[in-house]
Design a protein around this motif. Structure first.
Motif, PDB file in Angstrom:
ATOM      1  N   ASN A 474       0.843  -1.204   0.000  1.00 42.73           N
ATOM      2  CA  ASN A 474       0.000   0.000   0.000  1.00 42.73           C
ATOM      3  C   ASN A 474       0.882   1.261   0.000  1.00 42.73           C
ATOM      4  O   ASN A 474       1.713   1.430   0.890  1.00 42.73           O
ATOM      5  N   PRO A 475       0.696   2.128  -0.999  1.00 38.06           N
ATOM      6  CA  PRO A 475       1.554   3.320  -1.097  1.00 38.06           C
ATOM      7  C   PRO A 475       1.572   4.162   0.184  1.00 38.06           C
ATOM      8  O   PRO A 475       2.533   4.878   0.449  1.00 38.06           O
ATOM      9  N   LEU A 476       0.527   4.071   0.999  1.00 41.75           N
ATOM     10  CA  LEU A 476       0.501   4.843   2.244  1.00 41.75           C
ATOM     11  C   LEU A 476       1.572   4.365   3.233  1.00 41.75           C
ATOM     12  O   LEU A 476       2.058   5.137   4.045  1.00 41.75           O
ATOM     13  N   TYR A 477       1.891   3.074   3.186  1.00 43.27           N
ATOM     14  CA  TYR A 477       2.800   2.507   4.196  1.00 43.27           C
ATOM     15  C   TYR A 477       4.068   1.891   3.605  1.00 43.27           C
ATOM     16  O   TYR A 477       4.992   1.553   4.344  1.00 43.27           O
ATOM     17  N   HIS A 479       6.695   2.820   2.031  1.00 37.47           N
ATOM     18  CA  HIS A 479       8.037   3.365   2.293  1.00 37.47           C
ATOM     19  C   HIS A 479       8.496   3.006   3.709  1.00 37.47           C
ATOM     20  O   HIS A 479       9.680   2.797   3.953  1.00 37.47           O
ATOM     21  N   THR A 480       7.556   2.899   4.638  1.00 39.55           N
ATOM     22  CA  THR A 480       7.951   2.533   6.005  1.00 39.55           C
ATOM     23  C   THR A 480       8.328   1.062   6.074  1.00 39.55           C
ATOM     24  O   THR A 480       9.329   0.686   6.694  1.00 39.55           O
ATOM     25  N   VAL A 482       9.510  -0.675   3.702  1.00 38.76           N
ATOM     26  CA  VAL A 482      10.744  -0.930   2.960  1.00 38.76           C
ATOM     27  C   VAL A 482      11.931  -0.202   3.607  1.00 38.76           C
ATOM     28  O   VAL A 482      12.901  -0.825   4.021  1.00 38.76           O
ATOM     29  N   ASP A 483      11.820   1.111   3.717  1.00 31.69           N
ATOM     30  CA  ASP A 483      12.990   1.879   4.170  1.00 31.69           C
ATOM     31  C   ASP A 483      12.990   2.190   5.654  1.00 31.69           C
ATOM     32  O   ASP A 483      14.002   2.638   6.197  1.00 31.69           O
ATOM     33  N   GLY A 484      11.851   1.993   6.308  1.00 27.14           N
ATOM     34  CA  GLY A 484      11.783   2.309   7.734  1.00 27.14           C
ATOM     35  C   GLY A 484      12.766   1.479   8.540  1.00 27.14           C
ATOM     36  O   GLY A 484      13.045   0.323   8.206  1.00 27.14           O
ATOM     37  N   GLU A 485      13.269   2.089   9.601  1.00 26.61           N
ATOM     38  CA  GLU A 485      14.203   1.371  10.475  1.00 26.61           C
ATOM     39  C   GLU A 485      13.488   0.196  11.135  1.00 26.61           C
ATOM     40  O   GLU A 485      12.279   0.276  11.408  1.00 26.61           O
ATOM     41  N   PHE A 486      14.220  -0.870  11.410  1.00 24.41           N
ATOM     42  CA  PHE A 486      13.673  -2.013  12.152  1.00 24.41           C
ATOM     43  C   PHE A 486      14.107  -1.859  13.606  1.00 24.41           C
ATOM     44  O   PHE A 486      15.295  -1.815  13.903  1.00 24.41           O
ATOM     45  N   LYS A 501       9.983   2.151  11.526  1.00 24.98           N
ATOM     46  CA  LYS A 501       9.858   3.598  11.710  1.00 24.98           C
ATOM     47  C   LYS A 501      10.516   4.368  10.571  1.00 24.98           C
ATOM     48  O   LYS A 501      11.699   4.186  10.285  1.00 24.98           O
ATOM     49  N   SER A 502       9.711   5.214   9.930  1.00 23.77           N
ATOM     50  CA  SER A 502      10.266   6.108   8.907  1.00 23.77           C
ATOM     51  C   SER A 502      10.131   7.534   9.426  1.00 23.77           C
ATOM     52  O   SER A 502       9.617   7.742  10.534  1.00 23.77           O
ATOM     53  N   ASP A 503      10.546   8.520   8.646  1.00 22.66           N
ATOM     54  CA  ASP A 503      10.440   9.914   9.098  1.00 22.66           C
ATOM     55  C   ASP A 503       9.017  10.284   9.451  1.00 22.66           C
ATOM     56  O   ASP A 503       8.762  11.027  10.383  1.00 22.66           O
TER      57      ASP A 503
END
Ligand code: NOJ
Length: 554
Positions: A474-477, A479-480, A482-486, A501-503
């Motif tokens: 889902n484009p809403l989530y 990026h988190t 994929v790129d969000g910190e674990f 966690k993303s920005d």
């Protein structure tokens, strides 16, 4: 450069067992094409197919006799082209299995090499003279027995095989051989595939001192891993391989590399490493011995499992990108493996395990049948097993003094045939896989666990996997995920919780892996993104039901 492979959700297909289209009891490429709409409905974006190349099938295709052709039972090269085209129509990419540590002993190169000491292909493989009337070293192969096989009609000559004797290892020290392999890889990439899963790739360099190791079994041999896996100098081969092939196509490559120490991850997936991602087996091998034997059973706790999973995420994130998986064709079914009590292997538990893995920082891989919550199949006799490693492990257990009953229990628990039995599409005879008797027995659970029973049921494991994949994509989530910190969270032993966690976002994933309720403290507002059961909040605590999994947006 855009790392497009991070966006994918991959579905692994074991072609022999996916769908038989031509009534011979063996799955095939046309069968895969028939089921592309099903895969589209599930939501995956890529398929990985295990080897379909020409092969005598000693190790079900991991013994290739012609890289440029397809084994008849699977179809033809035209079928592969059609598969690429039909998958593309549905926005599904294809990766193939790349087996370049070894070939089949029926490959033309090897046939020539073994029959003629002066063959130009002799140096494509590892031939060595024995010493003191014995094999050159005392190393044990992965499937048991010596890594050395005597060359017939030659006095004191042996060839090397890390796996079965029908899988002679290629000699990567030979630049001419390497060139031939690169040519083949590029030929496949030219066809329009998106990349490869790269088999046993950390075996390609051997310790060139060829010395004996300390005996570690009653067979008088020593496990070969220390001498033929992750050997220094392998990075030179990796660099050339990448530059001559993968780099030119910006393709996805996932390394199958067991036992890579974390301080060597760089060679595999670092900036200058060879692959775009790798499978880490550290946590998935928690129940087998260091030498990868299936016996004696290894005790383990969820605390250890959690620590291994978290450290895998942490270590890989420092270096590169990971490929997460719950199951594959070399392992038993995850529920049977991880959930000790049979009664607790329910659809709810399958959903929990699915969620635990789907939201890790990785490209997720789903193995055929996992999306319907498949279980192991209890077999009554060794004769019901096909896999050569299962037979080898059974024999070795007997040799080590275990009874037939004990040896059978070991292989029932760990056999690779657990995930290789035919896919169950419906509850009809042969489970809709084929209309004739399949090459391997249908799983005993097919009446209850099959695609037809689940596909239109909103409460099914299949539907939950659909939601998991849709949420990750889902484009809403996205990026988190994929790129969000674990970020691991410290919890009681049977709760595995982590934050992505993303920005702009914080997503919390909680999994209660036990058959009893517990609570999870929460101080802030949240929105439930997904759960396998209603979420109940009491006094700033979430009441976690048995085997409940919850994904929250904080
Ligand atoms: C790993 C593959 O996944 C397995 O099935 C095979 O037996 C060995 N490599 C040897 O190719």
């Amino acid at each position: 450069m855009y790392e497009w492979w991070k966006d994918e959700v991959v579905y692994q297909i074991y072609p022999r067992s996916f769908k038989d289209s031509n009534h011979d009891g063996i799955g095939d490429i046309q069968g895969i094409i028939e089921k592309l709409d099903y895969l589209k409905e599930l939501g995956i974006t890529m398929i990985w197919i295990c080897p379909v190349y020409k092969s005598p099938m000693d190790d079900n295709g991991y013994d290739i006799s012609d890289y440029y052709d397809i084994n008849e039972e699977f179809g033809t090269l035209d079928d592969i082209d059609e598969l690429i085209k039909e998958a593309k129509k549905r926005d599904i990419k294809l990766i193939m299995d790349l087996v370049i540590n070894h070939t089949s002993d029926e490959h033309l190169w090897f046939k020539d090499a073994i029959s003629n000491p002066n063959s130009p292909y002799r140096n494509y493989y590892i031939f060595k003279e024995g010493k003191d009337g014995q094999a050159p070293t005392n190393w044990r192969s992965v499937f048991g027995g010596s890594v050395w096989e005597k060359v017939p009609h030659e006095e004191n000559m042996y060839y090397f095989h890390a796996f079965s004797k029908k899988q002679p290892d290629l000699n990567w020290e030979n630049p001419i051989m390497r060139k031939d392999i690169y040519k083949m890889i590029n030929w496949w990439l030219e066809k329009g595939i998106a990349g490869f899963r790269v088999d046993a790739i950390n075996f390609i360099k051997k310790n060139q001192e060829w010395c004996d190791g300390p005996v570690d079994g009653i067979d008088g041999l020593c496990n070969c891993f220390d001498y033929s896996r992750n050997i220094p100098g392998i990075e030179v081969f990796f660099k050339e391989l990448r530059e001559e092939t993968f780099d030119k196509y910006h393709c996805m490559t996932v390394a199958e590399a067991v036992g890579v120490p974390y301080d060597q991850l760089d060679l595999f997936i670092g900036k200058n490493g060879c692959f775009t991602m790798m499978f880490d087996f550290n946590y998935s091998h928690i129940d087998i011995t260091k030498n990868e034997d299936w016996f004696p059973p290894q005790p383990w706790t969820f605390k250890e499992y959690k620590e291994k999973l978290f450290s895998s995420q942490k270590e890989i994130a420092k270096t590169g990108w990971s490929a997460s998986f719950l199951e594959n064709h070399d392992m038993p079914r995850s529920m049977s493996r991880l959930i000790r009590n049979k009664e607790e292997r329910t659809p709810k538990t399958a959903k929990l395990l699915g969620q635990l893995f789907m939201f890790l920082q990785a490209t997720p891989f789903v193995y055929q049948g996992e999306e319907i919550g498949f279980l192991n199949n209890e077999r009554q006799s060794i004769d019901e097993f096909d896999d050569l490693n299962t037979h080898a492990q059974y024999q070795r257990a007997l040799n080590e003094g275990y009874s037939e009953k004990e040896a059978l229990a070991f292989i029932n628990r760990r056999s690779r045939d657990n995930t290789r039995s035919p896919m169950c599409w419906n509850d009809q005879k042969f489970a809709g896989f084929s209309d004739v008797k399949p090459w391997l027995g249908i799983n005993e659970h097919y009446k209850d666990i099959n695609v037809e029973a689940q596909i239109n049921n909103p409460d099914s494991v299949f539907s939950f996997y659909q939601q998991l994949i849709a949420l990750r994509q889902n484009p809403l989530y996205h990026h988190t995920f994929v790129d969000g910190e674990f970020m691991p969270i410290d919890t009681e032993e049977h709760v595995i919780a982590y934050i992505r966690k993303s920005d702009s976002q914080t997503i919390l994933c909680i999994h209660n892996i036990q058959n009893k309720k517990t609570t999870y403290p929460i101080q802030q507002d949240f929105k439930v993104l997904l759960s396998n059961e209603d979420v109940i909040l009491e006094d700033n605590k979430i009441v976690l039901g048995a085997y409940q999994a919850i994904t929250l947006l904080l």
